[in-house]
Design a protein around this motif. Structure first.
Motif, PDB file in Angstrom:
ATOM      1  N   ASN A  29      -0.160 -20.266  35.535  1.00 29.34           N
ATOM      2  CA  ASN A  29      -1.078 -20.149  36.676  1.00 29.34           C
ATOM      3  C   ASN A  29      -1.865 -21.437  36.944  1.00 29.34           C
ATOM      4  O   ASN A  29      -2.740 -21.465  37.800  1.00 29.34           O
ATOM      5  CB  ASN A  29      -2.017 -18.962  36.499  1.00 29.34           C
ATOM      6  CG  ASN A  29      -2.958 -19.124  35.314  1.00 29.34           C
ATOM      7  OD1 ASN A  29      -2.797 -20.016  34.491  1.00 29.34           O
ATOM      8  ND2 ASN A  29      -3.935 -18.230  35.236  1.00 29.34           N
ATOM      9  N   THR A  30      -1.535 -22.526  36.233  1.00 31.88           N
ATOM     10  CA  THR A  30      -2.196 -23.809  36.479  1.00 31.88           C
ATOM     11  C   THR A  30      -1.805 -24.306  37.867  1.00 31.88           C
ATOM     12  O   THR A  30      -0.620 -24.419  38.184  1.00 31.88           O
ATOM     13  CB  THR A  30      -1.783 -24.861  35.428  1.00 31.88           C
ATOM     14  OG1 THR A  30      -2.181 -24.395  34.134  1.00 31.88           O
ATOM     15  CG2 THR A  30      -2.424 -26.206  35.702  1.00 31.88           C
ATOM     16  N   VAL A  31      -2.796 -24.576  38.692  1.00 30.68           N
ATOM     17  CA  VAL A  31      -2.544 -25.100  40.032  1.00 30.68           C
ATOM     18  C   VAL A  31      -2.053 -26.539  39.884  1.00 30.68           C
ATOM     19  O   VAL A  31      -2.671 -27.355  39.192  1.00 30.68           O
ATOM     20  CB  VAL A  31      -3.824 -25.035  40.898  1.00 30.68           C
ATOM     21  CG1 VAL A  31      -3.610 -25.692  42.254  1.00 30.68           C
ATOM     22  CG2 VAL A  31      -4.268 -23.581  41.057  1.00 30.68           C
ATOM     23  N   LEU A  32      -0.921 -26.842  40.507  1.00 32.37           N
ATOM     24  CA  LEU A  32      -0.320 -28.164  40.348  1.00 32.37           C
ATOM     25  C   LEU A  32      -1.270 -29.292  40.736  1.00 32.37           C
ATOM     26  O   LEU A  32      -1.323 -30.319  40.060  1.00 32.37           O
ATOM     27  CB  LEU A  32       0.979 -28.261  41.150  1.00 32.37           C
ATOM     28  CG  LEU A  32       2.132 -27.410  40.624  1.00 32.37           C
ATOM     29  CD1 LEU A  32       3.313 -27.476  41.585  1.00 32.37           C
ATOM     30  CD2 LEU A  32       2.548 -27.838  39.234  1.00 32.37           C
ATOM     31  N   VAL A  65      10.141 -25.166  50.246  1.00 29.58           N
ATOM     32  CA  VAL A  65       9.188 -24.365  49.492  1.00 29.58           C
ATOM     33  C   VAL A  65       8.314 -25.330  48.713  1.00 29.58           C
ATOM     34  O   VAL A  65       8.816 -26.266  48.092  1.00 29.58           O
ATOM     35  CB  VAL A  65       9.914 -23.410  48.516  1.00 29.58           C
ATOM     36  CG1 VAL A  65       8.920 -22.689  47.621  1.00 29.58           C
ATOM     37  CG2 VAL A  65      10.776 -22.419  49.272  1.00 29.58           C
ATOM     38  N   TYR A  66       7.028 -25.114  48.766  1.00 26.01           N
ATOM     39  CA  TYR A  66       6.092 -25.970  48.052  1.00 26.01           C
ATOM     40  C   TYR A  66       5.341 -25.135  47.024  1.00 26.01           C
ATOM     41  O   TYR A  66       4.446 -24.378  47.378  1.00 26.01           O
ATOM     42  CB  TYR A  66       5.119 -26.638  49.030  1.00 26.01           C
ATOM     43  CG  TYR A  66       5.835 -27.455  50.063  1.00 26.01           C
ATOM     44  CD1 TYR A  66       6.336 -28.712  49.746  1.00 26.01           C
ATOM     45  CD2 TYR A  66       6.042 -26.966  51.345  1.00 26.01           C
ATOM     46  CE1 TYR A  66       7.013 -29.465  50.692  1.00 26.01           C
ATOM     47  CE2 TYR A  66       6.724 -27.719  52.288  1.00 26.01           C
ATOM     48  CZ  TYR A  66       7.203 -28.972  51.958  1.00 26.01           C
ATOM     49  OH  TYR A  66       7.879 -29.715  52.881  1.00 26.01           O
ATOM     50  N   PRO A  67       5.727 -25.255  45.757  1.00 23.42           N
ATOM     51  CA  PRO A  67       5.066 -24.460  44.726  1.00 23.42           C
ATOM     52  C   PRO A  67       3.612 -24.884  44.569  1.00 23.42           C
ATOM     53  O   PRO A  67       3.277 -26.061  44.722  1.00 23.42           O
ATOM     54  CB  PRO A  67       5.867 -24.785  43.471  1.00 23.42           C
ATOM     55  CG  PRO A  67       6.455 -26.125  43.727  1.00 23.42           C
ATOM     56  CD  PRO A  67       6.706 -26.186  45.205  1.00 23.42           C
ATOM     57  N   THR A  68       2.756 -23.912  44.290  1.00 21.14           N
ATOM     58  CA  THR A  68       1.341 -24.228  44.100  1.00 21.14           C
ATOM     59  C   THR A  68       0.935 -24.161  42.635  1.00 21.14           C
ATOM     60  O   THR A  68      -0.057 -24.772  42.258  1.00 21.14           O
ATOM     61  CB  THR A  68       0.437 -23.281  44.916  1.00 21.14           C
ATOM     62  OG1 THR A  68       0.719 -21.937  44.544  1.00 21.14           O
ATOM     63  CG2 THR A  68       0.658 -23.469  46.411  1.00 21.14           C
TER      64      THR A  68
END
Length: 82
Positions: A29-32, A65-68
Motif C-alpha cells: 500500500n506504499t504510494v509510489l 495504466v498508471y499504478p499508484t
C-alpha cells in the motif's frame, strides 16, 4: 526468483543508484510518489526490469495504466509474467 522478488531487488537497486532513500517501510500500500524513488529512479527501474524479465508491460498495454501503489506496480508485472 519470482517476479515480486525481482521487482523488489531492482527497486532497491534503483534507490541506491539514484542515491534516494526509502520513505518508511516498502509495503503493497506504499504510494509510489511517496516511496522515495523519483521519476529518474522509476525510469531506471522499468528499464532494468525489462532487461531482466524480457518485457515492458507498460509498452505492451493497449490502454495506459498508471499504478499508484507499490502493490499495483508489482501486480502489473506479475499479471504480464503469467
Amino acid at each position: 526468483m519470482n517476479c515480486r522478488e525481482k521487482v523488489l531487488e531492482l527497486f532497491f537497486e534503483a534507490l541506491e543508484s539514484t542515491e534516494s532513500n526509502l520513505n518508511g517501510e516498502l509495503q503493497d500500500n506504499t504510494v509510489l510518489l511517496d516511496s522515495g524513488l523519483d521519476s529518474l529512479g522509476f525510469a531506471i527501474l522499468v528499464a532494468r526490469l525489462e532487461e531482466e524479465l524480457g518485457f515492458d508491460p507498460f509498452v505492451e498495454m493497449e490502454e495506459a495504466v498508471y499504478p499508484t501503489t507499490f502493490g499495483e506496480f508489482v501486480a502489473i508485472y506479475e499479471n504480464r509474467a503469467k
